[in-house]
Write a protein that holds these residues in place. Structure first.
Motif, mmCIF file in Angstrom:
data_model
loop_
_atom_site.group_PDB
_atom_site.id
_atom_site.type_symbol
_atom_site.label_atom_id
_atom_site.label_comp_id
_atom_site.label_asym_id
_atom_site.label_seq_id
_atom_site.Cartn_x
_atom_site.Cartn_y
_atom_site.Cartn_z
ATOM 1 N N GLU A 1 -8.385 6.734 -3.764
ATOM 2 C CA GLU A 1 -8.162 5.960 -4.987
ATOM 3 C C GLU A 1 -7.614 4.571 -4.638
ATOM 4 N N LEU A 2 -6.661 4.517 -3.717
ATOM 5 C CA LEU A 2 -6.089 3.231 -3.309
ATOM 6 C C LEU A 2 -7.126 2.351 -2.627
ATOM 7 N N ARG A 3 -7.939 2.961 -1.773
ATOM 8 C CA ARG A 3 -8.906 2.200 -0.979
ATOM 9 C C ARG A 3 -10.137 1.800 -1.784
ATOM 10 N N ARG B 1 2.425 1.763 -3.418
ATOM 11 C CA ARG B 1 1.450 2.242 -4.406
ATOM 12 C C ARG B 1 1.079 3.700 -4.178
ATOM 13 N N LEU B 2 1.028 4.119 -2.911
ATOM 14 C CA LEU B 2 0.755 5.535 -2.633
ATOM 15 C C LEU B 2 1.905 6.404 -3.127
ATOM 16 N N SER C 1 -14.181 6.111 0.317
ATOM 17 C CA SER C 1 -13.629 6.720 -0.909
ATOM 18 C C SER C 1 -14.522 7.860 -1.413
ATOM 19 N N THR D 1 -5.425 8.611 -1.365
ATOM 20 C CA THR D 1 -5.740 7.481 -0.488
ATOM 21 C C THR D 1 -7.105 6.873 -0.834
ATOM 22 N N ARG E 1 0.833 -1.208 0.000
ATOM 23 C CA ARG E 1 0.000 0.000 0.000
ATOM 24 C C ARG E 1 0.862 1.251 0.000
#
Length: 484
Positions: free
Chosen positions: A208-210, A64-65, A395, A206, A61
């Motif tokens: 977008e990642l979640r 990727r951030l 999100s 964040t 994670r």
């Protein structure tokens, strides 16, 4: 007899050897203020930082951030602050989703900094002997390095010495504005960066990642949904005997917690009769009149992931004709909207379809004068759904126009909320109905995570009339009376 006696002696000797091997241990298990595989082996497996999520996933994670952030930028994410109920009584602490998602730390007081040069650097609270005596152990610098796998860690008292140089070397700052703390926002370096436009909210990255969940996250979400479904089913069966909003709210929370949930995802909505037409009704203090519906919107949180579902039913065990007409419209809308859930669709598209269907249906029933009536938004001002994950409205920075992808979880929750003073047919006044399900977008379509909770009229009426707690208690009483 001698053979039996020898076997008994052998068994006793083996038992004593077992005691000798197991009773004494010099190994000290370190408490870091939250469960670990050593302190809570019933919750975590070796290698997991939080239940169900391994350290490799947390590290992924962070990588990727960093890939999403501009070069030489810095991310600052603070833990959620402690909120107080009174001057000395805190509310139960809930970690900020972004901070938990990146660090795995479930505790207050920390600040996480993520950068291309430093990796994850955590500034950790320093507990005094007084703090430990009153509140217990907390995760410190050692836990940040060993348990949360940070590249660097400092006591929080060192933040004002270390962070300013990191800020000055960065081209851009991104921070969580919802949990921003004066610990870093009052630093001169941060304020200078803010004045020249170098500081922005990190939520778009964040969120977008979640947005798309991993297989480990989806396992937790399935478990959370399953707990909520079981709890709500038990509460439905309880409602015929105990038709009180407060009791049903207590019952569903009890059932969720007994199945492992740490907390409710939100205060349960338990709206009996006209209270069901109040979308986020939360008083939960009224008796449900015989013949009225009750609308229950509930969800629980399991290891950082929440559930969210709604069912509406008559505790008396039978829908009236007016209730049935409205309920069937909402049920058919729920089913058809779920069928639209697939990769390439969007929440907005599904919402627009639901509006068309409900407008038409409400006109046919006689509640709206025409399908284009502006009165529709007075009866349903809500969206068909929202994203779901670590937060109930997860999100939030991701648009509802975004095309859905496999791994995204949304809710589908059509409803109608008719006030008691609504200018329409009297038999529909004061009725509120919502049917909400959690839907996972898959490669080929969808999976309903809350599909185990009944919503068909025939199933609901059968359950209430044949399996409610009241009927079971009455049957047991009659059997005892007959045998005496």
């Amino acid at each position: 007899m001698q053979i039996l006696f020898r076997k008994l002696l052998q068994t006793t000797a083996s038992f004593k050897q077992g005691i000798g091997r197991c009773t004494y241990s010099t190994h000290k298990v370190l408490d870091i203020g939250q469960p670990t595989p050593l302190t809570h082996p019933q919750l975590l497996k070796d290698g997991q930082i939080t239940p169900g999520i391994y350290s490799e996933e947390y590290i992924s994670r962070r990588k990727r951030l960093l890939e999403l952030l501009p070069e030489k930028s810095l991310a600052i994410i603070a833990a959620a602050p402690i909120k107080m109920m009174t001057s000395v009584v805190p509310y139960t602490y809930r970690p900020d989703a972004d901070y938990l998602y990146i660090t795995g730390c479930q505790q207050p007081g920390g600040v996480a900094v993520l950068g291309h040069e430093c990796g994850l650097c955590m500034f950790m609270p320093e507990a005094t002997k007084h703090d430990v005596m009153w509140q217990g152990q907390v995760a410190g610098v050692d836990a940040a390095l060993e348990n949360f796998k940070a590249e660097k860690a400092y006591p929080i008292s060192k933040l004002c010495d270390v962070l300013p140089d990191m800020i000055r070397r960065s081209s851009k700052l991104f921070h969580n504005m919802q949990t921003a703390t004066q610990t870093y926002t009052e630093l001169e370096a941060f304020q200078k960066a803010s004045l020249v436009g170098k500081v922005e909210d990190i939520s778009s990255f964040t969120n977008e990642l979640r947005w798309i969940k991993s297989s480990a996250e989806l396992k937790l979400m399935r478990e959370s949904a399953s707990i909520a479904c079981q709890a709500l089913l038990q509460t439905m069966l309880y409602s015929k005997t105990y038709p009180y909003e407060s009791m049903l709210a207590a019952k569903v929370e009890y059932e969720c917690r007994m199945r492992g949930a740490q907390r409710m995802a939100f205060n349960p909505v338990v709206g009996g009769g006209s209270n069901g037409s109040v979308i986020h009704y939360s008083r939960n203090d009224q008796k449900i009149r015989d013949g009225d519906l009750v609308l229950m919107d509930v969800g629980c949180e399991l290891n950082g992931y929440v559930s969210d579902l709604t069912r509406t039913w008559p505790p008396c065990g039978s829908f009236s004709s007016a209730q049935y007409e409205l309920y069937d419209l909402i049920l058919q809308t729920n089913k058809l909207c779920i069928n639209l859930c697939k990769p390439g669709a969007s929440i907005r598209q599904i919402h627009n379809y639901s509006v068309e269907m409900l407008r038409k249906g409400l006109k046919e029933i006689g509640i709206l004068r025409d399908s284009g009536s502006s009165s529709y938004h007075l009866l349903n001002p809500t969206s068909i759904g929202h994203y779901l994950g670590m937060d109930v409205h997860d999100s939030f920075a991701v648009s509802c126009d975004r095309l859905l992808k496999p791994g995204v979880v949304i809710t589908i929750e059509p409803g109608v909320y008719i006030p008691s003073i609504f200018d329409g047919p009297e038999r529909f006044q004061g009725i509120g109905i919502r049917i909400e399900d959690e839907v996972l977008i898959t490669e080929t379509g969808y999976e309903v995570l809350t599909g185990s909770m009944p919503k068909e009229v025939k199933h609901i009426e059968s359950l209430l009339n044949n399996y409610s707690h009241g009927r079971g208690m009455e049957t047991q009483h009659n059997m005892q009376a007959a045998s005496s």
